[in-house]
Design a protein around this motif. Structure first.
Motif, PDB file in Angstrom:
ATOM      1  N   LEU A 266      10.389  27.326  29.594  1.00  0.00           N
ATOM      2  CA  LEU A 266      11.278  28.240  28.890  1.00  0.00           C
ATOM      3  C   LEU A 266      12.395  27.444  28.240  1.00  0.00           C
ATOM      4  N   GLN A 267      12.680  27.754  26.988  1.00  0.00           N
ATOM      5  CA  GLN A 267      13.823  27.120  26.343  1.00  0.00           C
ATOM      6  C   GLN A 267      15.044  28.001  26.520  1.00  0.00           C
ATOM      7  N   ILE A 268      16.077  27.450  27.146  1.00  0.00           N
ATOM      8  CA  ILE A 268      17.345  28.152  27.319  1.00  0.00           C
ATOM      9  C   ILE A 268      18.439  27.219  26.816  1.00  0.00           C
ATOM     10  N   GLY A 269      19.033  27.593  25.690  1.00  0.00           N
ATOM     11  CA  GLY A 269      20.006  26.714  25.071  1.00  0.00           C
ATOM     12  C   GLY A 269      19.330  25.445  24.601  1.00  0.00           C
ATOM     13  N   ASP A 270      19.887  24.308  24.972  1.00  0.00           N
ATOM     14  CA  ASP A 270      19.317  23.026  24.559  1.00  0.00           C
ATOM     15  C   ASP A 270      18.495  22.381  25.659  1.00  0.00           C
ATOM     16  N   LYS A 271      18.077  23.191  26.633  1.00  0.00           N
ATOM     17  CA  LYS A 271      17.305  22.674  27.770  1.00  0.00           C
ATOM     18  C   LYS A 271      15.934  23.346  27.831  1.00  0.00           C
ATOM     19  N   ILE A 272      14.971  22.601  28.362  1.00  0.00           N
ATOM     20  CA  ILE A 272      13.645  23.134  28.657  1.00  0.00           C
ATOM     21  C   ILE A 272      13.541  23.282  30.173  1.00  0.00           C
ATOM     22  N   ILE A 273      13.327  24.500  30.633  1.00  0.00           N
ATOM     23  CA  ILE A 273      13.253  24.794  32.063  1.00  0.00           C
ATOM     24  C   ILE A 273      11.790  24.939  32.481  1.00  0.00           C
ATOM     25  N   PRO A 274      11.330  24.121  33.430  1.00  0.00           N
ATOM     26  CA  PRO A 274       9.942  24.233  33.897  1.00  0.00           C
ATOM     27  C   PRO A 274       9.789  25.384  34.891  1.00  0.00           C
ATOM     28  N   VAL A 275       8.652  26.064  34.819  1.00  0.00           N
ATOM     29  CA  VAL A 275       8.369  27.202  35.699  1.00  0.00           C
ATOM     30  C   VAL A 275       6.985  27.013  36.313  1.00  0.00           C
TER      31      VAL A 275
ATOM     32  N   LEU B 144      17.720  22.173  36.532  1.00  0.00           N
ATOM     33  CA  LEU B 144      17.230  23.405  37.143  1.00  0.00           C
ATOM     34  C   LEU B 144      15.748  23.568  36.878  1.00  0.00           C
ATOM     35  N   ALA B 145      15.001  23.935  37.908  1.00  0.00           N
ATOM     36  CA  ALA B 145      13.576  24.253  37.791  1.00  0.00           C
ATOM     37  C   ALA B 145      13.321  25.574  38.518  1.00  0.00           C
ATOM     38  N   VAL B 146      12.194  26.213  38.201  1.00  0.00           N
ATOM     39  CA  VAL B 146      11.882  27.531  38.755  1.00  0.00           C
ATOM     40  C   VAL B 146      10.507  27.507  39.392  1.00  0.00           C
ATOM     41  N   ARG B 147      10.412  28.122  40.566  1.00  0.00           N
ATOM     42  CA  ARG B 147       9.119  28.393  41.202  1.00  0.00           C
ATOM     43  C   ARG B 147       9.035  29.908  41.402  1.00  0.00           C
ATOM     44  N   ILE B 148       7.966  30.527  40.891  1.00  0.00           N
ATOM     45  CA  ILE B 148       7.748  31.963  41.074  1.00  0.00           C
ATOM     46  C   ILE B 148       6.732  32.133  42.198  1.00  0.00           C
ATOM     47  N   TRP B 149       7.074  32.994  43.173  1.00  0.00           N
ATOM     48  CA  TRP B 149       6.231  33.160  44.350  1.00  0.00           C
ATOM     49  C   TRP B 149       6.401  34.561  44.939  1.00  0.00           C
ATOM     50  N   SER B 150       5.800  34.777  46.108  1.00  0.00           N
ATOM     51  CA  SER B 150       5.830  36.108  46.732  1.00  0.00           C
ATOM     52  C   SER B 150       6.905  36.253  47.796  1.00  0.00           C
ATOM     53  N   HIS B 151       7.698  35.221  48.003  1.00  0.00           N
ATOM     54  CA  HIS B 151       8.748  35.262  49.016  1.00  0.00           C
ATOM     55  C   HIS B 151      10.091  35.668  48.403  1.00  0.00           C
ATOM     56  N   PRO B 152      11.106  35.952  49.219  1.00  0.00           N
ATOM     57  CA  PRO B 152      12.409  36.343  48.681  1.00  0.00           C
ATOM     58  C   PRO B 152      13.070  35.217  47.890  1.00  0.00           C
ATOM     59  N   PHE B 153      14.108  35.582  47.156  1.00  0.00           N
ATOM     60  CA  PHE B 153      14.837  34.624  46.340  1.00  0.00           C
ATOM     61  C   PHE B 153      15.561  33.606  47.226  1.00  0.00           C
ATOM     62  N   SER B 154      15.524  32.350  46.811  1.00  0.00           N
ATOM     63  CA  SER B 154      16.273  31.293  47.491  1.00  0.00           C
ATOM     64  C   SER B 154      16.493  30.152  46.509  1.00  0.00           C
ATOM     65  N   VAL B 155      17.383  29.249  46.861  1.00  0.00           N
ATOM     66  CA  VAL B 155      17.645  28.059  46.049  1.00  0.00           C
ATOM     67  C   VAL B 155      17.537  26.829  46.941  1.00  0.00           C
ATOM     68  N   ASP B 156      16.736  25.866  46.525  1.00  0.00           N
ATOM     69  CA  ASP B 156      16.588  24.610  47.265  1.00  0.00           C
ATOM     70  C   ASP B 156      17.241  23.474  46.483  1.00  0.00           C
TER      71      ASP B 156
END
Length: 447
Positions: free
Chosen positions: A369-378, A402-414
């Motif tokens: 995903l492009q957000i501003g001047d960054k490419i965010i991996p998902v 920042l990177a994103v993992r989409i899954w079936s568990h609740p929201f968290s930040v590592d």
């Protein structure tokens, strides 16, 4: 019928001071006509024309002025000429090239009139048999339902509100992810969603899927340029669903004898019909996102419910607690792709993914995903963070933190570090927030 999110986009269009006639584009049966009928409730007068009806079609087969044509429309609709807000909806406009050209004069001569047009097979007729007046109309894409619309249809109003506001508590997570799994199973075609909401009957939905598929197959000869191309398109409609969210070779696709040129034309035709998208990878780490057209693309279809039905994996999807365990994770990726697109009403919206630019390398990130001047991996994956090797490689070379993992568990930040020690945040986001991903990231962290 439940309210669609696109109503808000229509309101925005209607509020413009220099409003142009709006052309709705989308695959057959995504709810374009129903959407406008619902939107008409905000107007004093509603003029509806279906140009498949000869008498409605004849209104435009004339050399009269736009003012005289409009008087005829009021009389045809048996409505008095109104001084209030009036919406004119021209449905199946592809049946009259003259009606298409008149959109220019609606814009220039009747600026107080709200004009919307739509039609079946419109995408494949544009620039071939009909041509919309350049600079005199604007476009909006209508797509299958999103998950929050599904919640609306089920009457889960408070849960939908919490979803949109991104404040679902952890003690309601299991209910929400279970509903998302059901949505993944049935898909977002409006007729399917509406029927399920009314009857909660999964088995009877197969009749609707079959009717939708047959309708798409029946359309083939209307937009294929010849009989040979009709056979190629039909082949894709019969075999292609089995390759959802997978990288494909266009030439000899699905074991066929069709070469890349003819198969490529057939895929482009179905892309214009907005039934599928070929998503080509990019190899860069920063904008602009440039697709590598010589590499194998991923195939995404318009609706996951149709994929499940044709690929005969409904039982498998129904039986898993985590949709990442179904169909080697492909159906989860197809669902994420569908939600990402449903959140965007622009015709130019695309799904992008990344691959490593090195001979023999197999590193691949599911989406970017492009957000501003960054490419965010998902990534659409579960498991230990150390197993996200492609994501780690991407972050090693990216300026994003920042990177994103989409899954079936609740929201968290590592808090993660790459092999070289570069720190970054991994946002673990539950599937049900996919449609709000861009807003979610922007609100959680300034990028």
């Amino acid at each position: 019928m439940f309210e669609r999110n696109a109503i808000e986009q229509l309101r925005h269009w209607a509020s413009k001071s220099k409003r142009k006639p709006l052309v709705l584009r989308g695959a057959r049966q995504v709810g374009k006509t129903t959407l406008v009928n619902e939107f008409s409730k905000y107007f004093d007068t509603y003029l509806y024309l279906n140009l498949e009806i000869p008498h409605a079609h004849a209104l435009f087969e004339t050399d009269r002025s736009i003012e005289e044509i409009l008087i005829g429309i009021y009389l045809y609709c048996d409505k008095p000429v109104s001084q209030g807000k009036t919406l004119l909806f021209i449905d199946e406009i592809q049946n009259s090239p003259k009606a298409v050209m008149q959109l220019r004069y609606f814009y220039e001569k009747t600026p107080d009139l709200y004009v919307i047009a739509a039609g079946s097979l419109l995408e494949n007729l544009i620039n071939k048999q009909i041509s919309f007046p350049v600079g005199r109309v604007e476009y909006m894409a209508v797509r299958p339902c999103s998950f929050d619309e599904f919640l609306c249809a089920l009457g889960e109003k408070e849960l939908r509100k919490a979803l949109i506001e991104k404040r679902i508590p952890e003690n309601i997570h299991l209910k929400t992810i279970s509903l998302f799994n059901t949505f993944t199973l049935i898909g977002g075609m409006p007729e399917v969603v509406n029927y399920y909401a009314q009857n909660r009957d999964l088995v009877s939905l197969n009749d609707i899927y079959e009717t939708l598929l047959q309708g798409y197959k029946d359309d083939v000869r209307k937009y294929a340029r010849n009989e040979a191309m009709a056979h190629v398109i039909t082949y894709i409609l019969e075999r292609g669903w089995h390759f959802a969210a997978q990288r494909i070779a266009v030439g000899n696709f699905a074991g066929s004898s069709y070469k890349a040129r003819e198969m490529g034309e057939a895929f482009r035709t179905l892309e214009k019909a907005m039934l599928l998208e070929l998503s080509y990878p990019t190899v860069g780490y920063k904008p602009p996102v440039i697709p590598e057209l010589k590499r194998k693309p991923k195939l995404f279809w318009l609706d996951t419910g149709l994929v499940n039905y044709v690929a005969k994996i409904q039982k498998e999807v129904f039986s898993v607690r985590d949709i990442l365990d179904a169909w080697r994770g492909n159906i989860a990726e197809q669902m994420v792709a569908q939600e990402l697109l449903a959140a965007n009403c622009k015709l130019s919206a695309k799904r992008d993914f990344w691959v490593r630019d090195a001979h023999g390398a197999d590193a691949e990130v599911d989406f970017i995903l492009q957000i501003g001047d960054k490419i965010i991996p998902v990534e659409v994956k579960t498991g230990h963070n150390s197993k996200l090797k492609s994501l780690h490689f991407f972050m090693e070379n990216s300026s994003a933190n920042l990177a994103v993992r989409i899954w079936s568990h609740p929201f968290s930040v590592d808090k993660i570090k790459t092999i070289s020690g570069k720190p970054f945040d991994l946002y673990n986001i539950p599937f049900y927030y996919t449609g709000m991903l861009l807003q979610f990231i922007s609100e959680e962290q300034s990028i």
